[in-house]
Design a protein around this motif. Structure first.
Motif, PDB file in Angstrom:
ATOM      1  N   ILE A 337     -11.006 -16.682 -23.060  1.00 54.41           N
ATOM      2  CA  ILE A 337     -12.174 -16.845 -22.198  1.00 54.41           C
ATOM      3  C   ILE A 337     -11.958 -16.185 -20.839  1.00 54.41           C
ATOM      4  N   GLN A 338     -13.013 -15.609 -20.303  1.00 54.19           N
ATOM      5  CA  GLN A 338     -12.965 -14.956 -18.998  1.00 54.19           C
ATOM      6  C   GLN A 338     -12.975 -16.035 -17.914  1.00 54.19           C
ATOM      7  N   ILE A 339     -12.271 -15.781 -16.826  1.00 53.89           N
ATOM      8  CA  ILE A 339     -12.018 -16.839 -15.842  1.00 53.89           C
ATOM      9  C   ILE A 339     -13.294 -17.439 -15.249  1.00 53.89           C
ATOM     10  N   ASP A 340     -14.310 -16.617 -14.971  1.00 52.82           N
ATOM     11  CA  ASP A 340     -15.538 -17.160 -14.391  1.00 52.82           C
ATOM     12  C   ASP A 340     -16.223 -18.116 -15.360  1.00 52.82           C
ATOM     13  N   HIS A 341     -16.185 -17.756 -16.644  1.00 46.82           N
ATOM     14  CA  HIS A 341     -16.800 -18.607 -17.661  1.00 46.82           C
ATOM     15  C   HIS A 341     -16.007 -19.898 -17.822  1.00 46.82           C
ATOM     16  N   LEU A 342     -14.677 -19.792 -17.728  1.00 44.77           N
ATOM     17  CA  LEU A 342     -13.820 -20.976 -17.826  1.00 44.77           C
ATOM     18  C   LEU A 342     -14.070 -21.912 -16.647  1.00 44.77           C
ATOM     19  N   ALA A 343     -14.216 -21.339 -15.449  1.00 46.78           N
ATOM     20  CA  ALA A 343     -14.500 -22.152 -14.264  1.00 46.78           C
ATOM     21  C   ALA A 343     -15.829 -22.884 -14.404  1.00 46.78           C
ATOM     22  N   GLU A 344     -16.817 -22.180 -14.958  1.00 45.14           N
ATOM     23  CA  GLU A 344     -18.128 -22.786 -15.180  1.00 45.14           C
ATOM     24  C   GLU A 344     -18.043 -23.906 -16.215  1.00 45.14           C
ATOM     25  N   LYS A 345     -17.275 -23.658 -17.264  1.00 42.79           N
ATOM     26  CA  LYS A 345     -17.135 -24.636 -18.351  1.00 42.79           C
ATOM     27  C   LYS A 345     -16.452 -25.910 -17.863  1.00 42.79           C
ATOM     28  N   LEU A 346     -15.441 -25.754 -16.991  1.00 40.22           N
ATOM     29  CA  LEU A 346     -14.689 -26.899 -16.489  1.00 40.22           C
ATOM     30  C   LEU A 346     -15.260 -27.442 -15.182  1.00 40.22           C
ATOM     31  N   GLU A 347     -16.320 -26.756 -14.664  1.00 39.23           N
ATOM     32  CA  GLU A 347     -16.967 -27.158 -13.415  1.00 39.23           C
ATOM     33  C   GLU A 347     -15.960 -27.209 -12.277  1.00 39.23           C
ATOM     34  N   LEU A 348     -15.202 -26.117 -12.141  1.00 37.77           N
ATOM     35  CA  LEU A 348     -14.159 -26.023 -11.130  1.00 37.77           C
ATOM     36  C   LEU A 348     -14.325 -24.785 -10.265  1.00 37.77           C
ATOM     37  N   ASP A 349     -13.757 -24.844  -9.063  1.00 40.41           N
ATOM     38  CA  ASP A 349     -13.682 -23.669  -8.214  1.00 40.41           C
ATOM     39  C   ASP A 349     -12.668 -22.685  -8.811  1.00 40.41           C
ATOM     40  N   THR A 350     -13.005 -21.398  -8.786  1.00 41.50           N
ATOM     41  CA  THR A 350     -12.138 -20.388  -9.390  1.00 41.50           C
ATOM     42  C   THR A 350     -10.752 -20.381  -8.757  1.00 41.50           C
ATOM     43  N   GLY A 351     -10.677 -20.565  -7.447  1.00 40.28           N
ATOM     44  CA  GLY A 351      -9.384 -20.563  -6.762  1.00 40.28           C
ATOM     45  C   GLY A 351      -8.469 -21.660  -7.261  1.00 40.28           C
ATOM     46  N   LYS A 352      -8.997 -22.862  -7.421  1.00 38.47           N
ATOM     47  CA  LYS A 352      -8.204 -23.982  -7.921  1.00 38.47           C
ATOM     48  C   LYS A 352      -7.759 -23.728  -9.353  1.00 38.47           C
ATOM     49  N   LEU A 353      -8.667 -23.139 -10.128  1.00 38.14           N
ATOM     50  CA  LEU A 353      -8.364 -22.851 -11.528  1.00 38.14           C
ATOM     51  C   LEU A 353      -7.242 -21.826 -11.644  1.00 38.14           C
ATOM     52  N   LEU A 354      -7.255 -20.818 -10.768  1.00 43.72           N
ATOM     53  CA  LEU A 354      -6.232 -19.772 -10.805  1.00 43.72           C
ATOM     54  C   LEU A 354      -4.828 -20.333 -10.575  1.00 43.72           C
ATOM     55  N   VAL A 355      -4.717 -21.339  -9.718  1.00 45.32           N
ATOM     56  CA  VAL A 355      -3.417 -21.947  -9.451  1.00 45.32           C
ATOM     57  C   VAL A 355      -2.842 -22.556 -10.731  1.00 45.32           C
ATOM     58  N   SER A 356      -3.672 -23.304 -11.457  1.00 48.69           N
ATOM     59  CA  SER A 356      -3.215 -23.930 -12.705  1.00 48.69           C
ATOM     60  C   SER A 356      -2.916 -22.887 -13.774  1.00 48.69           C
ATOM     61  N   LEU A 357      -3.731 -21.838 -13.826  1.00 45.24           N
ATOM     62  CA  LEU A 357      -3.492 -20.782 -14.808  1.00 45.24           C
ATOM     63  C   LEU A 357      -2.180 -20.056 -14.533  1.00 45.24           C
ATOM     64  N   LEU A 358      -1.889 -19.838 -13.251  1.00 40.03           N
ATOM     65  CA  LEU A 358      -0.630 -19.196 -12.885  1.00 40.03           C
ATOM     66  C   LEU A 358       0.557 -20.062 -13.304  1.00 40.03           C
ATOM     67  N   GLU A 359       0.442 -21.377 -13.107  1.00 42.06           N
ATOM     68  CA  GLU A 359       1.511 -22.288 -13.513  1.00 42.06           C
ATOM     69  C   GLU A 359       1.732 -22.225 -15.029  1.00 42.06           C
ATOM     70  N   LEU A 360       0.640 -22.166 -15.775  1.00 46.92           N
ATOM     71  CA  LEU A 360       0.734 -22.090 -17.238  1.00 46.92           C
ATOM     72  C   LEU A 360       1.311 -20.745 -17.678  1.00 46.92           C
TER      73      LEU A 360
END
Length: 378
Positions: A337-360
């Motif tokens: 999934i593309q990050i913007d779509h993932l952020a929309e799906k999880l109802e999250l800010d993209t910046g916060k999501l990127l931090v977790s994705l980087l950790e993973l």
């Protein structure tokens, strides 16, 4: 069929309302889900939607050209032209991810061709010998690798790319800047016939009868890049349609590739500029492109065969993850999934999501692919 016809009729009606545009229609469809509901609601229901103002609401409420939309649908049934709506299950998933996907597509040929892994191949209308030979060489290898060649049917690089795919028994999709019944340029009518007969497709978001006006082509280019996992600029000056396509591809988080050109070749200066500024990856051979394709498997080098995109790795379930990390992995276990779509799906800010994705990513559970598309590591 009756239910789908009603949806198409409502989408067609929305597309005939002046000034509404693809972005506002997308907003309406995201809000109502079912296009028929849009014409059943009241003024207040429309005005509470962000992006829909007084003028747009009034245009929707006053629409009364239903007889005209019925006649268009009746003509379609006997013409061989198909319609695809944004709400259809087989709407191309990559195109659906862009900021302003067309809510309605007019199609000749195969609907399924629009969802094949594809590379957009574009360039100048007046290519040099070097540009022509490079298009044939890279187009052949991309087709043999199972990639669909997407382009705009224009003279020059576009036409050569389509022809190359056909000669290699590959699939190709042409996107028009005119109505589906107004093939432009006219000399490519036989090429359109070949594309359709080969299992490819010719598509447009412009309704039948639309002339190939200059302003349509930049709009058309966003579909060429939006359908594709990446865009290859073979030969282009610093201005023109190909550079617009490259810019749109970058905005859509697509990978951009460019072929380097001799310094004295002005028609290739745009490619050199893209490489110099880091906007495009330098391409010396097809491997430079394929290595950036999500999940591409080198053993899948059969024309028309779809590269493997499997990513069902379940190792993450054995790891100690926080709640958000588990949610991310759950989503990625279903699809990349593309990050913007993932952020929309999880109802999250993209910046916060990127931090977790980087950790993973650091824990080797998630991989980032071209176009900021994330997937579980295989």
């Amino acid at each position: 069929m009756g239910e789908r016809r009603e949806k198409l009729k409502s989408l067609l009606a929305l597309n005939t309302i002046p000034g509404l545009g693809a972005r506002r229609i997308r907003i309406l469809l995201d809000h109502f889900k079912d296009p028929e509901e849009i014409f059943k609601c009241g003024r207040g229901d429309l005005l509470v939607i962000e992006g829909i103002g007084q003028a747009s609401a009034l245009s929707i409420l006053s629409f009364d050209r239903w007889d005209e939309t019925e006649r268009v649908l009746d003509r379609l049934s006997s013409s061989g032209i198909k319609m695809m709506g944004l709400t259809d299950d087989d709407y191309p998933p990559l195109l659906k991810q862009i900021f302003d996907p067309p809510s309605l597509l007019w199609i000749r040929g195969s609907r399924s061709a629009l969802s094949l892994p594809g590379i957009a191949v574009v360039g100048t209308r007046e290519p040099s010998r070097y540009g022509k030979e490079t298009t044939v060489s890279l187009g052949k290898e991309l087709s043999e690798a199972g990639m669909c060649i997407n382009s705009g049917l224009a003279y020059g690089i576009d036409t050569i790319a389509h022809h190359t795919a056909l000669r290699c028994m590959g699939k190709t999709v042409a996107v028009l800047g005119s109505g589906i019944d107004r093939i432009y340029p006219g000399r490519n009518r036989f090429l359109v016939k070949q594309i359709v007969e080969s299992g490819g497709a010719v598509i447009t978001e412009f309704p039948p009868g639309t002339k190939p006006d200059a302003g349509n082509f930049p709009v058309r280019n966003r579909i060429v890049s939006g359908l594709s996992v990446g865009v290859l600029i073979v030969e282009s000056g610093v201005q023109g349609g190909s550079m617009i396509t490259a810019e749109q591809a970058l905005d859509q988080n697509r990978e951009v590739f460019a072929v380097p050109h001799p310094l004295k070749n002005i028609s290739g200066s745009g490619c050199n500029y893209l490489i110099k500024t880091g906007a495009a990856k330098l391409v010396q051979g097809v491997g430079d492109i394929l290595e950036e394709i999500p999940g591409y498997n080198k053993q899948n080098k059969m024309a028309g065969r779809k590269p493997s995109l499997s990513r069902k790795n379940q190792d993450w379930r054995k790891e100690s993850l926080n709640g958000l990390q588990q949610q991310i992995c759950e989503c990625l276990s279903e699809e990349q999934i593309q990050i913007d779509h993932l952020a929309e799906k999880l109802e999250l800010d993209t910046g916060k999501l990127l931090v977790s994705l980087l950790e993973l990513e650091m824990r080797d559970l998630v991989v980032q692919r071209a176009g900021k598309i994330f997937a579980l590591r295989e």
